[in-house]
Design an enzyme around this catalytic site. Structure first.
Site: not given
Ligand code: F6P
Length: 367
Positions: A120, A143
Site C-alpha cells: 500500500g 509478509d
Molecule cells: O502487512 C503486514 C501485516 O502484519 C499483516 O500480516 C497483517 O495482517 C497486518 O499487517 C495487520 O495490520 P494492522 O497492524 O493494521 O493491524
C-alpha cells in the site's frame, strides 16, 4: 568533504505495519545521506499522516544513532491512505489529503520523499509521483508479499519468531495428544506460514493461495494417528481459506466469518474437531511476529536497501523502489509493484518441499 548530490533535502516516512529492521533501514538511509552526501533529512511522523499534518522534524545524527537493533520505527507509522481505498468503478482520491501533502512537500522545500512500507505504501508513493512529487520506495513487510523484490526485511525476523513458536507448540501438543493450530500473519500471501511451517515441521500448512478441503486435512491427521503419532501441528496463514469459503461471494463470506469467528485458526480447529473428533486447540501469534529486535539477516538487508536508496537520491533517480533480485540490490520502477501482491506460486518449490516431507497442504495428493 561531502560528495556531490542532486538531492539536497528529503523527507523520510514509514507507513503500514511495522516490522523489525525498519530502524536499521532508516539508519542506512540517514547515515549514508548525511555522512557521505551532506543531505538534510526531514523525519515525517506516522506515515502519510505526518505529511498531511506537517508533523515533521529535522533529523540529526543523534536521532539515527544507536537504532540499528531497535524494533519498530522511531518515526512512528500509520495506515492513512491519502488516495483512500479504490472502488470497482474508480479510484477514490481524497483530494484534501493529497493537496495537503503537496503543500507540505513544497513548504519544506523537499527534493524527494523516501517511503518505507509495504504494497500500500509503495503504491501511494507511486501515485504521489504521478502528482509531481519525487518519491523513492523502500520495501518492508513481514509478509514478504511485495511484487518486484525477492525478499523484504521483517520476514526473516518474523520467520524466526514463528518457527520458535511452532517448536514450543510441539511439546505441549505431544504432552496432551492434541492437534494445535497456530495462525501466522500474512492476510494475502502465505510466505510466512509456508516457510515457518517447513522450518518448524508443521504437519499441515494452509496458505491463502491454496484453498483447503477439511476432509483432506482430517484424513491426513487420522492417517498420522493410525501410524502412532499422538499429536499434530497445523500452521495456517491468517488469510487461509476453505474451498467452501472461496466459492462464497464477499457478503456471504463476511457472514460466514461473523458466525464462525474472524480467526482462521479457531475456525480450522473447530472444523478439525468436527471432522475427526480429535481434541484441538488454537493459538494466534499475532503482533508478536512484528515485535522485537531484527535478525542479523534483516539488519543486513535493511541497511543495504537503505544505502541503495541514498545512491538513488544522490543521482536524482526518483520514481524507483530499491529491490533485492537474487543476491543483488538494485531498483525497479515504482510503477512495478503498484496495486500488486507477490503471492506464493502454487508450483513454488517450497510447496513440493513441504509435501516431500509428508506435509499436507490442505488439498490434493497429500493423503
Ligand atoms: O502487512 C503486514 C501485516 O502484519 C499483516 O500480516 C497483517 O495482517 C497486518 O499487517 C495487520 O495490520 P494492522 O497492524 O493494521 O493491524
Amino acid at each position: 568533504m561531502a560528495k556531490h548530490s542532486v538531492t539536497k533535502r528529503f523527507g523520510i516516512l514509514t507507513a503500514g505495519g511495522d516490522c523489525p529492521g525498519l530502524n536499521a533501514a532508516i539508519r542506512g538511509v540517514c547515515r549514508g545521506a548525511h555522512d557521505r552526501y551532506g543531505m538534510e533529512i526531514v523525519g515525517i511522523a506516522n506515515g502519510f499522516r505526518g505529511l498531511i499534518d506537517e508533523d515533521t522534524k529535522i533529523l540529526k545524527p543523534e536521532d539515527f544513532s544507536g537504532i540499528l537493533t531497535r524494533g519498530g520505527t522511531i518515526l512512528g507509522s500509520s495506515r492513512v491512505k491519502p488516495f483512500g481505498g479504490t472502488t470497482s468503478e474508480k479510484e477514490v482520491v481524497d483530494s484534501d489529503k493529497v493537496s495537503a501533502i503537496k503543500e507540505t512537500y513544497s513548504k519544506l522545500n523537499l527534493d524527494c520523499i523516501v517511503v518505507l512500507g509495504g504494497n500500500g505504501t509503495n503504491t501511494t508513493g507511486y501515485k504521489l509521483s504521478r502528482e509531481g512529487l519525487n518519491v523513492i520506495g523502500l520495501p518492508k513487510t513481514i509478509d514478504n508479499d511485495i511484487f518486484g523484490t525477492d525478499k523484504t526485511f521483517g520476514f526473516d525476523s518474523a520467520l524466526a519468531i514463528g518457527t520458535e513458536a511452532i517448536d514450543r507448540l510441539h511439546s505441549t501438543a505431544q504432552s496432551h495428544s492434541r492437534v494445535i493450530v497456530i495462525e501466522l500473519m500474512g492476510h494475502k500471501a502465505g510466505w510466512l506460514a509456508l516457510h515457518a511451517g517447513v522450518a518448524g515441521g508443521g504437519d499441515v500448512i494452509l496458505i491463502p493461495e491454496i484453498p483447503y478441503d477439511i476432509r483432506t486435512i482430517g484424513q491426513h491427521l487420522e492417517k498420522r494417528a493410525k501410524s502412532g503419532k499422538t499429536f499434530s501441528i497445523v500452521v495456517v496463514a491468517e488469510g487461509a481459506i476453505s474451498i467452501k469459503e472461496a466459492e462464497m461471494d464477499k457478503k456471504d463470506r463476511k457472514k460466514f466469518r461473523m458466525e464462525n469467528g474472524p480467526s482462521v485458526a479457531y475456525r480450522v480447529a473447530s472444523e478439525i474437531n468436527a471432522e475427526t473428533g480429535m481434541e484441538t486447540r488454537a493459538t494466534v501469534l499475532g503482533y508478536v511476529q512484528r515485535g522485537g529486535i531484527p535478525s542479523a539477516t534483516d539488519r543486513v538487508l535493511a541497511t543495504s536497501l537503505g544505502t541503495a536508496a541514498v545512491e538513488l537520491l544522490a543521482n536524482g533517480k526518483y520514481g524507483r523502489m530499491v529491490a533485492l533480485t537474487g543476491s543483488d540490490i538494485g531498483s525497479i520502477d515504482l510503477r512495478v509493484p503498484e496495486g500488486k501482491v507477490k503471492n506464493v506460486p502454487t508450483d513454488h518449490y517450497m510447496i513440493d518441499t513441504a509435501r516431500a516431507v509428508g506435509t499436507c497442504m490442505g488439498i490434493g495428493a497429500d493423503v
